[in-house]
Design a protein around this motif. Structure first.
Motif: not given
Length: 210
Positions: A128, A132, A153, A186-193
């Protein structure tokens, strides 16, 4: 009559204006200058050659007429397939400017990767971090750093896995590699921007289940 002409001549010679006119040269005139024959022949030959080249060439768009490859075309095929990315090369291209080739970073500015608890710790947290980025305070090897690390990313899952695996097994680090599957999850499950706000958010992530 002869006497009158002589008197007129003497009068003209005595006139200052007349003498000034006699000293004036004729006004210049521009005459046409044709193009030299040799220059005309060469020009026509060049034009004719260009026309013949266009008429006899293959249709435009052939690859050999210019490099029209995209960035995706230039990326190695093995990396596109998700295999074989060069972690050391990726580290040199993306990380060495801050963390240095020695992995020691710059004291007080950029944290070290060699011996870092974040590098050798929870693989989800590490994944992560590169996905991010981080901003704010982070403690590494007992020293606090305050700055920002950009997200990477834009790199593929295979590339991120390769560079992280390289870091985890280089210098004094002896940790296991990271798989591209973990990066993909982790890329797909993460919603952080936004980047992580320092150590506190990273520690809270470590306690969460994927």
């Amino acid at each position: 009559m002869q006497i009158q002409r002589e008197i007129a001549t003497m009068s003209n010679e005595a006139d200052p204006c007349h003498r000034a006119q006699q000293r004036e040269t004729a006004e210049p005139s521009e005459r046409g200058q044709p193009i030299p024959l040799l220059a005309a022949v060469i020009t026509l030959a060049v034009v004719a050659t260009g026309v013949l080249y266009i008429l006899l060439s293959e249709p435009f768009g052939r690859a050999e007429l210019g490099d029209r490859r995209t960035l995706a075309d230039l990326r190695p095929a093995v990396a596109q397939a998700g295999q074989g990315a060069d972690g050391q090369q990726l580290f040199t291209a993306n990380c060495v400017a801050c963390h240095q080739a020695s992995g020691k970073g710059l004291p007080g500015v950029f944290p070290p990767l060699d011996g870092s608890e974040w590098v050798n710790g929870d693989t989800r947290v590490l994944a992560n971090i590169v996905l991010h980025g981080i901003t704010g305070e982070i403690s590494v090897a007992g020293q606090t750093y305050k700055g920002a690390m950009p997200a990477f990313h834009q790199l593929s899952d295979a590339e991120l896995a390769a560079v992280l695996s390289h870091v985890r097994s280089t210098w004094s680090n002896k940790s296991a590699p990271i798989s591209s599957e973990l990066i993909a999850i982790e890329r797909k499950s993460g919603t952080r921007t936004t980047p992580f706000a320092g150590s506190d958010e990273l520690k809270s992530l470590a306690g969460k289940t994927p």
